[in-house]
Design an enzyme around this catalytic site. Structure first.
Site, PDB file in Angstrom:
ATOM      1  N   HIS A  85      -7.060 -19.020  45.049  1.00  0.00           N
ATOM      2  CA  HIS A  85      -7.828 -20.262  45.139  1.00  0.00           C
ATOM      3  C   HIS A  85      -7.738 -20.828  46.545  1.00  0.00           C
ATOM      4  CE1 HIS A  85      -6.055 -19.845  41.077  1.00  0.00           C
ATOM      5  NE2 HIS A  85      -7.292 -20.048  40.718  1.00  0.00           N
TER       6      HIS A  85
ATOM      7  N   SER B 295     -12.991 -20.017  36.531  1.00  0.00           N
ATOM      8  CA  SER B 295     -14.020 -19.087  36.994  1.00  0.00           C
ATOM      9  C   SER B 295     -13.922 -18.923  38.510  1.00  0.00           C
ATOM     10  CB  SER B 295     -15.403 -19.600  36.597  1.00  0.00           C
ATOM     11  OG  SER B 295     -15.599 -19.453  35.212  1.00  0.00           O
TER      12      SER B 295
ATOM     13  N   HIS C  37     -13.419 -15.867  39.825  1.00  0.00           N
ATOM     14  CA  HIS C  37     -12.653 -14.635  40.067  1.00  0.00           C
ATOM     15  C   HIS C  37     -13.361 -13.418  39.488  1.00  0.00           C
ATOM     16  CE1 HIS C  37      -9.580 -17.389  41.282  1.00  0.00           C
ATOM     17  NE2 HIS C  37      -9.437 -17.885  40.069  1.00  0.00           N
TER      18      HIS C  37
END
Lengths: 333, 333
Positions: free
Chosen positions: A219, A55, A57
């Site tokens: 990330h 999660s 994004h």
């Protein structure tokens, strides 16, 4: 960093539940294990398309669940692959007997967990195909990746593969067209600031007030280099040049140009970057026939953007234009 | 603060040009004076709908130009009303003889400039009606406003008025339904951080790392009070209670619930706020039959959100559901 959250451990569950409530016409949620499917799953006779990953994004993947795109979205913990369990459960929920294709972003944890899930699903008699998206040209191998990272290009792969499944392609045919999109799509991003993972509570990296990172991962993985702050046009040139050089797109070819916001950048800035990238592509003789600008594959509240170019052919263009009805992309139903 | 811009003075022109290039199927741009119209303007026999205001709130207004919503969007300088000149030029470009309705956010500069534009247009024989949006319940009178500020509710007014114009309503009828939406819509927002106007270069206000501002305006105008950081559920309760109390929506009534991001907040957080607000409305017996979640009326990169509730009747619901084809809202064409 201040966040509009309750307990950090509940962020994903509460967010996906809110999403499902706001989009109950389109999706259905399974809370445990956590995944989202089309409200009308399984769709008889149709190959089902599944994507997922960590999660953080959003709107990917759940915002792309619906007619003409994904049959299921499986969100893991923030920046962490979902385990095989929810992937298998989602696979079961969407398979109509025509098989399920996994669209996987190239991160080691995701590759592993989706492979295990595929094996488990196949033991239950569900046919599974997998396509790995690795569109980020910035670096070979990265913090969580062997080979190239999968980033914003996933949206284009999902839309086109989803449309192919909707028109009645077989599992093998959907996998082939998804693979063709992967072959023709490239992305590179830039960060102006880092994001903060809720349960970590501090930025995943530090950038000076006059510094940006060219080639950032979604990330916060390191990019190609840090540079002193530059103009939007210069940033666009750095990103686009790397993408074009790698894609080897040339005069007379047609393209979809996609400027993706990483979450914390105003839309006005994305359009400035788009304008420059568009002009540069046209100077190079590339015809931009489709466009997408906005926050589609984010990194929480990271400031920055990425530029994606997809080399289009007639069939991909037709599938891009085909009807879609998801929370984030919706047209021509 | 780092921004993906070139010269600060060129931000609006370059951004709107990029937007128009990315959406050339839907819109046409006039660069000087600066405004955006539907690509097929003027639409024969149809009342034309125009909205605008200072830039920095993207996608509003240009992202809502297209079939079923706005015929023209007039973006001023960042956080500054457009002057009468582009408003009149846009009015001329979209009028088909059926008249033009202005949807104006309630800021003193906008009221003044739109009034002058209306007078100038009427001298040219164009019939103009005006509806002022003032949905922000936070405060009476504010930095740039007499009465209440116009904020996120403008999107709902624009969608419903645009659909009424599209179905063939007269100027008077479109004005009446727009006024009815204004009468039934309320909003309140919260800021976790300030935005930075490009030509100013520093935050428009300061918040401590453990502080938020309840009732913030979309230009950073002061709200009701500052409070220590609290959970998403508590924030949602503060905002929703103020909205519900002012709207006096009650058991058995139907609503559209809209959680709007102010630009720098991850979508996952907006859905957490939505989930809580939705549950609270349902506890109060209000039926949430339509929803909208995302960045629609922003304040550059401000972190925070607003909650909007619109009391729906059958006709408003039908007009909300009617086809729309704009860059940001697009369905059922």
């Amino acid at each position: 960093m201040k966040k509009l959250i309750n307990a950090a451990a509940d962020v994903v569950a509460e967010s996906v539940a809110g999403f499902a409530a706001a989009n109950e016409r389109i999706v259905r949620i399974s809370a445990d294990p956590l995944f989202v499917t089309r409200a009308d799953s399984p769709v008889a006779g149709k190959v089902a398309v599944l994507s997922g990953g960590g999660s953080g994004h959003e709107p990917m993947p759940v915002g792309f669940v619906g007619y003409g795109m994904l049959d299921a979205g499986v969100p893991g913990p923030v920046f962490t692959s979902p385990s095989p369990d929810p992937i298998v459960a989602a696979t079961r929920a969407i398979d109509s007997g025509a098989g399920v294709i996994y669209l996987i972003l190239n991160y080691t944890g995701d590759i592993l967990n989706f492979e295990i899930a595929a094996e488990l699903a196949e033991m239950e008699g569900i046919e599974v195909a997998s396509v790995v998206v690795n569109d980020d040209v910035a670096v070979e191998d990265s913090t969580f990746t062997a080979g190239r990272r999968g980033v914003a290009g996933t949206v284009l792969v999902s839309k086109i593969a989803g449309a192919a499944a909707e028109r009645g392609d077989t599992l093998e045919e959907v996998a082939l067209i998804a693979q063709r999109v992967v072959h023709h799509v490239r992305t590179m991003g830039v960060a102006l600031s880092a994001s903060v993972v809720p349960h970590v509570g501090k930025p995943s990296f530090e950038l000076d007030e006059n510094e940006l990172e060219i080639g950032i991962g979604i990330h916060g993985e390191p990019g190609r280099y840090r540079a002193a702050m530059m103009s939007a046009d210069q940033v666009a040139d750095h990103l686009l040049d790397a993408v074009v050089q790698d894609l080897k797109i040339a005069t007379g070819e047609r393209a979809l140009l996609f400027v993706n916001g990483l979450g914390g950048t105003p839309e006005s800035e994305l359009h400035i970057v788009y304008g420059r990238a568009r002009a540069r592509l046209e100077e190079a003789g590339v015809e931009v026939i489709r466009s997408l600008v906005g926050n589609f594959v984010t990194s929480l509240e990271m400031r920055g953007c990425s530029i994606t170019v997809l080399r289009l052919d007639d069939e991909m263009t037709e599938l891009w234009d085909a009807p879609v009805d998801t929370a984030r992309l919706r047209w021509e139903m």
